[in-house]
Write a protein that holds these residues in place. Structure first.
Motif, PDB file in Angstrom:
ATOM      1  N   GLY A 220      -2.848   0.745   8.792  1.00 23.26           N
ATOM      2  CA  GLY A 220      -2.842   2.112   9.303  1.00 23.26           C
ATOM      3  C   GLY A 220      -1.952   2.241  10.536  1.00 23.26           C
ATOM      4  O   GLY A 220      -1.207   3.217  10.677  1.00 23.26           O
ATOM      5  N   ALA A 221      -2.005   1.227  11.407  1.00 19.15           N
ATOM      6  CA  ALA A 221      -1.176   1.257  12.624  1.00 19.15           C
ATOM      7  C   ALA A 221       0.313   1.240  12.273  1.00 19.15           C
ATOM      8  O   ALA A 221       1.117   1.940  12.892  1.00 19.15           O
ATOM      9  N   ALA A 222       0.685   0.442  11.265  1.00 20.29           N
ATOM     10  CA  ALA A 222       2.096   0.392  10.850  1.00 20.29           C
ATOM     11  C   ALA A 222       2.541   1.744  10.290  1.00 20.29           C
ATOM     12  O   ALA A 222       3.655   2.215  10.569  1.00 20.29           O
ATOM     13  N   ALA A 223       1.660   2.385   9.518  1.00 16.26           N
ATOM     14  CA  ALA A 223       1.995   3.686   8.936  1.00 16.26           C
ATOM     15  C   ALA A 223       2.067   4.765  10.024  1.00 16.26           C
ATOM     16  O   ALA A 223       2.957   5.621  10.016  1.00 16.26           O
TER      17      ALA A 223
ATOM     18  N   PRO B 160      -7.212   4.584   5.457  1.00 15.58           N
ATOM     19  CA  PRO B 160      -6.653   5.749   6.153  1.00 15.58           C
ATOM     20  C   PRO B 160      -5.666   5.320   7.237  1.00 15.58           C
ATOM     21  O   PRO B 160      -5.792   4.219   7.776  1.00 15.58           O
ATOM     22  N   PHE B 161      -4.711   6.187   7.566  1.00 12.73           N
ATOM     23  CA  PHE B 161      -3.731   5.884   8.614  1.00 12.73           C
ATOM     24  C   PHE B 161      -4.417   5.548   9.938  1.00 12.73           C
ATOM     25  O   PHE B 161      -3.855   4.871  10.778  1.00 12.73           O
TER      26      PHE B 161
ATOM     27  N   TYR C 152       0.872  -1.167   0.000  1.00 16.07           N
ATOM     28  CA  TYR C 152       0.000   0.000   0.000  1.00 16.07           C
ATOM     29  C   TYR C 152       0.915   1.224   0.000  1.00 16.07           C
ATOM     30  O   TYR C 152       1.936   1.246   0.689  1.00 16.07           O
ATOM     31  N   LEU C 153       0.561   2.242  -0.795  1.00 19.10           N
ATOM     32  CA  LEU C 153       1.415   3.416  -0.968  1.00 19.10           C
ATOM     33  C   LEU C 153       0.725   4.659  -0.410  1.00 19.10           C
ATOM     34  O   LEU C 153      -0.481   4.832  -0.604  1.00 19.10           O
ATOM     35  N   GLN C 154       1.532   5.528   0.224  1.00 19.99           N
ATOM     36  CA  GLN C 154       0.965   6.803   0.666  1.00 19.99           C
ATOM     37  C   GLN C 154       1.020   7.784  -0.522  1.00 19.99           C
ATOM     38  O   GLN C 154       2.012   8.474  -0.737  1.00 19.99           O
ATOM     39  N   ARG C 155      -0.050   7.834  -1.281  1.00 18.69           N
ATOM     40  CA  ARG C 155      -0.087   8.713  -2.459  1.00 18.69           C
ATOM     41  C   ARG C 155      -0.942   9.938  -2.188  1.00 18.69           C
ATOM     42  O   ARG C 155      -1.025  10.839  -3.004  1.00 18.69           O
TER      43      ARG C 155
END
Ligand code: SME
Length: 150
Positions: free
Chosen positions: A74-77, A67-68, A44-47
């Motif tokens: 989301g927890a990892a991000a 979503p984060f 999954y990419l944060q775009r």
């Protein structure tokens, strides 16, 4: 026991371009076919800010966007730390994309201190991922990062 040193050599040889898209696709396929008992592997990419967008993966069609603020990804991000979940049913905000998933490992992909995305791996076997698996998969993720222009 998984021979992660051998997998590291194989993945390094496989990623022979700097193109992140090709390398993310190859890494997903490589992990899916070399690690036992997996049902989903992908990036999954944060775009968009604080949002994870589905990238190259292997397995069933998956949830998008994330979503984060939600789920194991989301927890990892959010925490920038690997999430190793023995029983996804015990995690209240786990996002069930594939009902077969029972355990999960999510490694943040960090570039210059920023969250580029996450590498998400699901297994149908409870407690599939040991601390040794986590360390090995984190090293494989590092090989993807170092091989790619992110
Ligand atoms: N289970 C993840 C969502 C992604 S799928 O597993 C592919 C989560 O809770 O973030």
């Amino acid at each position: 026991m998984t021979d992660y040193a051998s997998l590291e050599r194989q993945l390094s040889a496989l990623l022979d371009t700097r193109d992140w898209l090709t390398n993310a696709a190859q890494t997903s396929a490589f992990l899916m076919h070399t690690l036992e008992d997996l049902n989903w592997v992908g990036f999954y990419l944060q775009r968009q800010p604080e949002t994870l967008i589905l990238g190259p993966f292997q397995g069933q069609p998956a949830c998008n966007p994330i979503p984060f603020s939600r789920g194991v990804c989301g927890a990892a991000a959010r925490t920038r730390e690997t999430q190793r979940i023995d029983d996804v049913h015990a995690v209240p905000d786990h996002i069930a994309c594939d009902a077969a998933s029972r355990s999960e490992l999510v490694v943040p992909v960090l570039v210059d201190g920023k969250v580029w995305g996450v590498l998400d791996i699901d297994s149908p076997r409870p407690a599939r991922f040991s601390a040794e698996d986590q360390a090995g998969i984190e090293r494989l993720c590092r090989i993807f990062i170092d091989a790619s222009d992110l």
